[in-house]
Every structure is written in structure tokens, then in C-alpha cells.
Design a protein around this motif. Structure first.
Motif, short mmCIF file in Angstrom:
data_model
loop_
_atom_site.label_atom_id
_atom_site.label_comp_id
_atom_site.label_asym_id
_atom_site.label_seq_id
_atom_site.Cartn_x
_atom_site.Cartn_y
_atom_site.Cartn_z
N TRP A 1 -30.59 36.58 4.19
CA TRP A 1 -30.22 36.27 2.81
C TRP A 1 -30.16 37.54 1.97
O TRP A 1 -30.81 38.53 2.26
CB TRP A 1 -31.15 35.23 2.19
N ALA B 1 -29.67 39.05 -2.27
CA ALA B 1 -29.58 38.81 -3.70
C ALA B 1 -28.22 39.29 -4.20
O ALA B 1 -27.43 39.88 -3.45
CB ALA B 1 -30.70 39.53 -4.44
N ALA B 2 -27.94 39.01 -5.47
CA ALA B 2 -26.65 39.38 -6.06
C ALA B 2 -26.47 40.90 -6.08
O ALA B 2 -27.45 41.66 -6.16
CB ALA B 2 -26.56 38.83 -7.48
N ASN C 1 -34.06 29.92 -12.79
CA ASN C 1 -32.77 29.81 -12.13
C ASN C 1 -32.08 28.48 -12.47
O ASN C 1 -30.86 28.43 -12.70
CB ASN C 1 -32.93 29.94 -10.62
N ASN D 1 -28.45 28.02 -14.45
CA ASN D 1 -27.32 27.24 -13.96
C ASN D 1 -26.82 26.24 -14.99
O ASN D 1 -25.62 26.11 -15.24
CB ASN D 1 -27.69 26.54 -12.66
N ARG E 1 -21.30 30.47 -12.73
CA ARG E 1 -22.65 30.71 -12.24
C ARG E 1 -22.73 32.09 -11.58
O ARG E 1 -21.80 32.51 -10.90
CB ARG E 1 -23.06 29.63 -11.23
N GLY E 2 -23.85 32.77 -11.81
CA GLY E 2 -24.00 34.13 -11.31
C GLY E 2 -23.67 35.19 -12.33
O GLY E 2 -23.87 36.38 -12.07
N ARG F 1 -27.91 37.79 -15.23
CA ARG F 1 -28.80 38.55 -14.36
C ARG F 1 -30.20 38.55 -14.98
O ARG F 1 -30.35 38.67 -16.20
CB ARG F 1 -28.33 39.99 -14.19
N ARG G 1 -31.79 34.54 -6.49
CA ARG G 1 -30.94 35.49 -5.78
C ARG G 1 -29.54 35.65 -6.35
O ARG G 1 -29.03 36.77 -6.44
CB ARG G 1 -30.89 35.16 -4.29
N ASP G 2 -28.88 34.55 -6.75
CA ASP G 2 -27.54 34.68 -7.32
C ASP G 2 -27.56 35.26 -8.73
O ASP G 2 -26.52 35.66 -9.26
CB ASP G 2 -26.84 33.32 -7.34
N HIS G 3 -28.73 35.27 -9.35
CA HIS G 3 -28.89 35.80 -10.71
C HIS G 3 -29.87 36.97 -10.75
O HIS G 3 -30.24 37.42 -11.84
CB HIS G 3 -29.40 34.69 -11.64
N SER G 4 -30.27 37.47 -9.61
CA SER G 4 -31.35 38.46 -9.57
C SER G 4 -30.82 39.86 -9.84
O SER G 4 -29.78 40.28 -9.34
CB SER G 4 -32.04 38.45 -8.21
#
Length: 275
Positions: free
Chosen positions: A77, A79-80, A227, A231, A241-242, A245, A267-270
Motif C-alpha cells: 500500500w 499513501a498519496a 478521513n 470524504n 476525493r483526495g 491533504r 492514505r489518500d489524504h495523507s
């Protein structure tokens, strides 16, 4: 008393001047929706903090969580990727959200500026709502200030401004000047919601985005709550989405044992961790 014109929402603090633009019916409705959806979870997580504290006081040891070992051991996996304006963060400045400080910080030559609604700001009602005015004007590059002696402050024109990040107050705090259905509004949701509602689109248009520092967390479940809020907030304003940060401050010993899990949840916003 200021009349919010939003069903179930009471504003108990004095509202003057442009503060009414920040506390618009649309903005308060947005904050109230987030509070109604997520405050029950916030309160459950605060109770979990108390239970952990009592267990530690009774002799429980600190260790990595066995139930999340699969996250720590999974190398697949990610993160962004770093968002615009957050690729280089070698010099970062922080300070309160008063108008002169915001201008000087953005002009400072630092790569990023964390505008702090938390530790470095005295959390008076006036400071918090006025700080949101300052954030609105900073994002739109219209912020100016003149002191009592007539000295004027404005943003530099060479484009070399620090990237703006905002730190809302921690999960344990409540905004006593705003009631939602008779209940004090979560201070985290209040600070985040007002900034995001007024500035998310404008910050993207300015070449960065709605970026946040997330303080005082003690578990990965508290990161999951952020998170989930991100969303819903993005969906409400039709923002992909994303786009958000969040940089997580590791400032509790419990969070230090859950750092992989915290990044995983966001992770998508990290945008990583800061100690």
C-alpha cells in the motif's frame, strides 16, 4: 444574539462586521451536518482514550497493536503523492491566525506556513472567527493590514509565498459558542468546516489546496474519523476525493505506536507525519 437562521444551530458569541460572512447560513449548515454525522464517533473515541489511560495507570504496557500487524507488514500500500506546494517542506513556519502574523508568515521565505487555530492562538471567540476571515483573504491573496501608526502590510508580489496549511483544534476540544441541537459543536469540526467551506475551491484555484495539520491524535481510529470527514466534506462541495491533504502531528506516546496505521487510514489524504 446573532441569529444563525439554521435549524438547530445557535451562535452564542457576539458577531461583528465580516464575521457574519464567515458564519453564513450555508457555512453553518455545512458545519452542523458534519457535527451531526461525526460527533457521536468523536465522543466514543474520547471515551476510549479514558479507558486506555485507566488501563495504563493500572499497569498495562505500551506496544504495537497485534490487530493491525498486517498493515505494518504489508509493503504494497502507498499513501498519496505530495500535493502541489507540499513537495518541498524543508523550512516551515507556524504562528497564530492574526492578520499581521499571517501576512508576515506568508512573506517569510519559508516553504510552508501552518496557520494555527490551536496551541499558538488564544482561543477567544473573536480570535477564532476573525482568524477565519484572515484565512479567507489569505487564500485569495487579498489580505492586507495597517497598524495604529499607519504602517501597511501586504503580500509580496513575486509569487514566492509560503504554502498555507491550517491546524484546527484537537478532538478533545469543543466550541462553546456554537450549539448544534443543544450540544456544543466539536471545535475540530468547527475550525475545519468553516475553513473548508469558504476556501476549498479557492485554494485549488490558487495552485495549492485545502491542507491541514491534525493535532493531538492518540489512535489510528481518530485518523479514520478525520478521513471520513474529509470524504463527506469533499462530496458535499463536489470536490474530488483526495484533494485534501492532512499532516499528522505525532505528539502523544500512544500515536507513536500507531504511525503506520495513521498514515494507512489517511492514505489518500495523507501528507505524512510531523514530530
Amino acid at each position: 444574539m446573532f441569529q444563525s437562521k439554521v435549524s438547530g444551530v445557535q451562535v452564542l458569541g457576539k458577531v461583528i462586521g465580516q464575521q457574519s460572512e464567515i458564519l453564513s447560513p450555508e457555512a453553518l449548515s455545512f458545519v452542523a451536518k458534519l457535527h451531526r454525522l461525526f460527533n457521536p464517533t468523536r465522543k466514543q473515541l474520547l471515551l476510549a482514550r479514558e479507558e486506555r489511560y485507566r488501563a495504563i495507570q493500572a499497569g498495562a504496557s505500551l506496544d504495537f497493536l497485534p490487530e493491525t500487524e498486517h498493515i505494518r507488514n504489508d509493503l504494497t500500500w502507498r499513501a498519496a503523492r505530495p500535493a502541489p506546494g507540499l513537495i518541498d517542506r524543508r523550512v516551515e513556519i507556524t504562528g497564530p491566525v492574526d492578520r499581521k502574523m499571517v501576512i508576515n508568515a506568508l512573506n517569510s521565505g519559508a516553504r510552508t506556513f501552518m496557520a494555527d487555530f490551536e496551541d499558538s492562538s488564544s482561543p477567544t471567540w473573536f480570535n477564532l472567527v476573525d482568524g477565519q476571515i484572515n484565512m479567507r483573504d489569505a487564500v485569495r491573496r487579498t489580505i492586507t493590514f495597517a497598524n495604529a501608526q499607519g504602517k501597511e502590510y501586504k503580500l509580496r508580489q513575486d509569487g514566492k509565498l509560503a504554502t498555507l496549511l491550517v491546524r484546527p483544534r484537537g478532538w478533545h476540544m469543543e466550541e462553546g459558542h456554537v450549539l448544534v441541537d443543544g450540544e456544543r459543536c466539536s471545535a475540530s469540526i468547527f475550525d475545519f468546516g468553516l475553513y473548508f467551506f469558504h476556501n476549498a475551491r479557492a485554494s485549488v484555484a490558487a495552485g495549492f489546496g485545502p491542507y491541514f495539520y491534525l493535532p493531538k491524535m492518540e489512535s489510528y481510529l481518530e485518523a479514520r474519523l478525520w478521513n471520513d470527514i474529509f470524504n463527506v466534506a469533499q462530496d458535499e462541495l463536489d470536490i474530488p476525493r483526495g484533494t485534501i491533504r492532512g499532516t499528522v502531528l505525532i505528539e502523544t506516546i500512544l500515536a507513536a505506536f500507531q504511525m503506520d496505521e495513521i498514515i494507512y487510514e489517511l492514505r489518500d489524504h495523507s501528507s505524512g507525519l510531523n514530530c
